[in-house]
Design a protein around this motif. Structure first.
Motif, short mmCIF file in Angstrom:
data_model
loop_
_atom_site.label_atom_id
_atom_site.label_comp_id
_atom_site.label_asym_id
_atom_site.label_seq_id
_atom_site.Cartn_x
_atom_site.Cartn_y
_atom_site.Cartn_z
N THR A 270 -8.46 8.15 -8.55
CA THR A 270 -9.44 7.10 -8.84
C THR A 270 -8.85 5.72 -8.63
O THR A 270 -9.47 4.85 -8.00
CB THR A 270 -9.93 7.24 -10.30
OG1 THR A 270 -10.46 8.56 -10.49
CG2 THR A 270 -11.00 6.21 -10.60
N VAL A 271 -7.64 5.51 -9.13
CA VAL A 271 -6.99 4.20 -8.96
C VAL A 271 -6.71 3.93 -7.49
O VAL A 271 -6.90 2.81 -6.99
CB VAL A 271 -5.70 4.13 -9.79
CG1 VAL A 271 -4.98 2.80 -9.56
CG2 VAL A 271 -6.01 4.32 -11.27
N SER A 272 -6.27 4.94 -6.76
CA SER A 272 -6.00 4.76 -5.33
C SER A 272 -7.26 4.38 -4.58
O SER A 272 -7.25 3.49 -3.72
CB SER A 272 -5.41 6.05 -4.76
OG SER A 272 -5.30 5.97 -3.36
N ALA A 273 -8.37 5.06 -4.87
CA ALA A 273 -9.62 4.74 -4.18
C ALA A 273 -10.09 3.33 -4.46
O ALA A 273 -10.71 2.68 -3.60
CB ALA A 273 -10.70 5.75 -4.60
N ALA A 274 -9.78 2.81 -5.65
CA ALA A 274 -10.22 1.47 -6.01
C ALA A 274 -9.32 0.38 -5.44
O ALA A 274 -9.79 -0.74 -5.22
CB ALA A 274 -10.28 1.33 -7.53
N ALA A 275 -8.03 0.69 -5.20
CA ALA A 275 -7.09 -0.38 -4.88
C ALA A 275 -6.36 -0.21 -3.55
O ALA A 275 -5.87 -1.20 -3.01
CB ALA A 275 -6.05 -0.51 -6.00
N ASP B 90 0.82 -1.21 0.00
CA ASP B 90 0.00 0.00 0.00
C ASP B 90 0.86 1.27 0.00
O ASP B 90 0.59 2.22 -0.74
CB ASP B 90 -0.92 -0.02 1.23
CG ASP B 90 -1.97 1.07 1.19
OD1 ASP B 90 -2.98 0.87 0.51
OD2 ASP B 90 -1.77 2.12 1.83
N ARG B 91 1.90 1.27 0.80
CA ARG B 91 2.75 2.47 0.90
C ARG B 91 3.48 2.73 -0.41
O ARG B 91 3.52 3.88 -0.88
CB ARG B 91 3.74 2.29 2.05
CG ARG B 91 4.72 3.43 2.22
CD ARG B 91 5.63 3.19 3.42
NE ARG B 91 6.65 4.22 3.54
CZ ARG B 91 7.82 4.19 2.91
NH1 ARG B 91 8.10 3.18 2.09
NH2 ARG B 91 8.70 5.16 3.07
N SER C 93 -5.63 1.67 0.52
CA SER C 93 -6.32 1.87 1.78
C SER C 93 -6.91 3.27 1.88
O SER C 93 -6.60 4.17 1.09
CB SER C 93 -5.34 1.65 2.94
OG SER C 93 -4.35 2.66 2.95
N PHE C 94 -7.75 3.46 2.88
CA PHE C 94 -8.37 4.76 3.09
C PHE C 94 -7.33 5.82 3.41
O PHE C 94 -7.42 6.97 2.96
CB PHE C 94 -9.40 4.67 4.22
CG PHE C 94 -10.05 5.99 4.54
CD1 PHE C 94 -11.03 6.51 3.71
CD2 PHE C 94 -9.67 6.71 5.67
CE1 PHE C 94 -11.63 7.73 4.00
CE2 PHE C 94 -10.26 7.92 5.96
CZ PHE C 94 -11.25 8.43 5.13
N ARG C 95 -6.32 5.44 4.17
CA ARG C 95 -5.28 6.39 4.54
C ARG C 95 -4.52 6.88 3.31
O ARG C 95 -4.28 8.08 3.15
CB ARG C 95 -4.32 5.74 5.55
CG ARG C 95 -3.21 6.65 6.03
CD ARG C 95 -2.35 5.93 7.06
NE ARG C 95 -1.27 6.77 7.53
CZ ARG C 95 -0.38 6.39 8.44
NH1 ARG C 95 -0.46 5.16 8.95
NH2 ARG C 95 0.57 7.20 8.82
N SER C 96 -4.13 5.95 2.44
CA SER C 96 -3.41 6.34 1.22
C SER C 96 -4.30 7.17 0.31
O SER C 96 -3.85 8.16 -0.28
CB SER C 96 -2.93 5.09 0.49
OG SER C 96 -2.00 4.37 1.28
N SER D 53 -13.07 10.00 -5.12
CA SER D 53 -12.32 9.24 -4.11
C SER D 53 -13.26 8.58 -3.12
O SER D 53 -13.09 7.40 -2.78
CB SER D 53 -11.33 10.15 -3.39
OG SER D 53 -12.00 11.21 -2.73
N VAL D 54 -14.29 9.32 -2.65
CA VAL D 54 -15.21 8.73 -1.67
C VAL D 54 -16.09 7.66 -2.31
O VAL D 54 -16.24 6.55 -1.78
CB VAL D 54 -16.08 9.85 -1.04
CG1 VAL D 54 -17.17 9.23 -0.15
CG2 VAL D 54 -15.22 10.80 -0.23
N TYR D 55 -16.65 7.98 -3.47
CA TYR D 55 -17.58 7.05 -4.12
C TYR D 55 -16.88 5.77 -4.54
O TYR D 55 -17.34 4.65 -4.23
CB TYR D 55 -18.22 7.74 -5.33
CG TYR D 55 -19.19 6.86 -6.08
CD1 TYR D 55 -20.47 6.65 -5.61
CD2 TYR D 55 -18.81 6.24 -7.26
CE1 TYR D 55 -21.36 5.84 -6.29
CE2 TYR D 55 -19.69 5.43 -7.95
CZ TYR D 55 -20.96 5.23 -7.47
OH TYR D 55 -21.83 4.42 -8.15
#
Length: 468
Positions: free
Chosen positions: A132-137, A95-96, A139-142, A193-195
């Motif tokens: 968009t890619v981060s939200a899909a793959a 994730d990091r 963690s919430f923190r990232s 990001s939220v959706y």
């Protein structure tokens, strides 16, 4: 007619913790983004950015700061080439690391946009891609960190940037339009990001819960396979063991008393008799042999067997049967892993939260069979009734705070449970999916006295014994 089974020994806490033990363990070091995919996307970005700069400068003849822009593209190419050489392309980024890759991509694109018009450049919409890619793959923190970075980049580009490449350099958007575009991009970043994160998180939870369902089914099948193997071994070993016993008896009878081999023959005979006793004991326990999976049981007996591991001394289990026309004897049900584990989870839940008694009503007709499990507790919380059967639903209460079993019991007014660890709400989800896999349907509700009530209905055609 009814039959009351007195409560027996308490359930083993380790056995009562089935949902928690079946929950798939997440490995924090193993991410969802494959390095090969990320590098392929980056090379496409390098090629697209280089081609855009070349077309704008050499074909269209628009003035752009070519050297700084080319250095920005070269930086992305180097940042793509280095991990491609130093790391395995099929590796998965944690994730990091994934967040750092996306952050670099966002900063590099922002630098390139800064040199080519900022938010005036229509390619500024590409800033939404890493979020968009981060939200899909990730963690919430990232995702939260990348969202904050994207908002910072958008606001900076809205104020500071080189002019948009234009033939006479006269292109300029009104400040009000740029301000509105900035707000639109910021809202788009937050909404996406939220959706996307919520949708992806729900998908991940369902996938993890389905994995737990499959783990439960595999566990039941392994137990059944071990029982079948033990029964087959007892059957197959009977003949050679009988031959060994017969020969050992003849040797003991024929050898003289003072023979040095008589003691060995007697030892061989005693061990053969011991093996025969062990095999006879295995064959005398049908619940641990192949009869557990490959045979059938009457519905009341099947319910009793499914509830056996979860009995509590203070809770009585009352099983009642009722015919609604046709045959009077209780129907026969196949002892499949799906049915046994599904009913076991529902009975476990009822026994844990009951005050004094759990009632099981078995009704049948020519076309269907139903099993209704009712306890005398306080019932399901009304605000959770519509969501029962969803994974992890009982782990969230109120404002989304996660609760363990005891905290959940205190919040809902139920009695404390005997489970260890966090109650992740997988028990009902596992039960419903396994029972639906067997051809049944599950209904949840509360009875007229306020206790919980779960009804499982099968068409009689779905309960035909398995043919082996």
């Amino acid at each position: 007619m009814s039959e009351v089974f007195a409560p027996q020994k308490a359930a083993d806490p380790a056995e009562a913790d089935t949902p928690a033990r079946l929950r798939p363990t997440r490995r924090p070091g193993r991410g969802r983004v494959r390095l090969r995919t990320l590098l392929a996307i980056r090379w496409v970005a390098v090629a697209g950015q280089a081609a855009s700069l070349a077309i704008v400068d050499f074909v269209l003849g628009y003035p752009i700061p070519l050297l700084p822009a080319a250095l920005a593209v070269a930086a992305l190419a180097v940042a793509t080439l280095v991990p491609q050489v130093r790391r395995k392309s099929n590796a998965r980024l944690n994730d990091r690391d994934s967040a750092l890759y996306f952050a670099f991509d966002m900063v590099q694109l922002s630098v390139l946009l800064f040199l080519t018009g900022g938010l005036h450049n229509p390619f500024s919409l590409l800033l939404l891609a890493p979020v968009t890619v981060s939200a899909a793959a990730l963690s919430f923190r990232s995702t939260l960190g990348l969202t904050a970075l994207a908002i910072t980049c958008i606001n900076t580009l809205g104020i500071f940037h080189y002019p948009l490449p234009w033939p006479d350099g006269s292109f300029d958007l009104p400040p009000v339009f740029v301000f509105g575009l900035t707000i639109a991009l910021v809202l788009a970043v937050v909404f996406i990001s939220v959706y996307v994160f919520k949708v992806a998180e729900e998908s991940r939870r369902v996938a993890d819960a389905l994995m737990a369902v499959q783990s439960a089914l595999d566990r039941e099948q392994r137990i059944s396979s071990v029982g079948a193997l033990a029964a087959a071994a007892a059957h197959e070993l009977g003949s050679p063991l009988g031959t060994i016993s017969l020969i050992a008896k003849e040797l003991t009878r024929d050898l003289p008393t003072d023979s040095p081999y008589r003691g060995d023959a007697e030892l061989l005979l005693s061990q053969a008799n011991r093996c025969r006793d062990i095999l006879a004991e295995i064959a005398a326990r049908p619940e641990q042999s192949s009869q557990g999976h490959f045979h059938v049981l009457a519905a009341p007996l099947l319910v009793e067997v499914a509830a056996e591991p979860f009995r509590r001394p203070s809770v009585a289990l009352r099983i009642e049967t009722r015919s609604e026309g046709g045959e009077q004897e209780p129907p026969i049900m196949p002892r499949r892993p799906e049915i046994m584990h599904g009913l076991g989870n529902l009975l476990q839940n009822a026994i844990e939260f009951a005050r004094e008694e759990v009632q099981v009503l078995i009704t049948w007709s020519r076309h269907e069979l139903s099993i209704t499990i009712t306890d005398d507790g306080v019932g399901f919380p009304p605000d959770l009734l519509d969501r029962l059967g969803d994974p992890y639903v009982s782990a969230t209460l109120g404002r989304g705070s996660k609760l363990g079993a005891r905290q959940l019991a205190a919040a809902t007014g139920r009695a404390p449970t005997a489970r260890k660890g966090d109650h992740m709400g997988l028990g009902i989800f596992i039960a419903q999916n396994l029972l639906e896999r067997s051809g049944g349907s599950v209904q949840f509700g509360n009875n007229e006295f306020g206790g919980a009530e779960v009804k499982v209905i099968w068409p009689r055609s779905a309960l035909k014994p398995d043919v082996n």
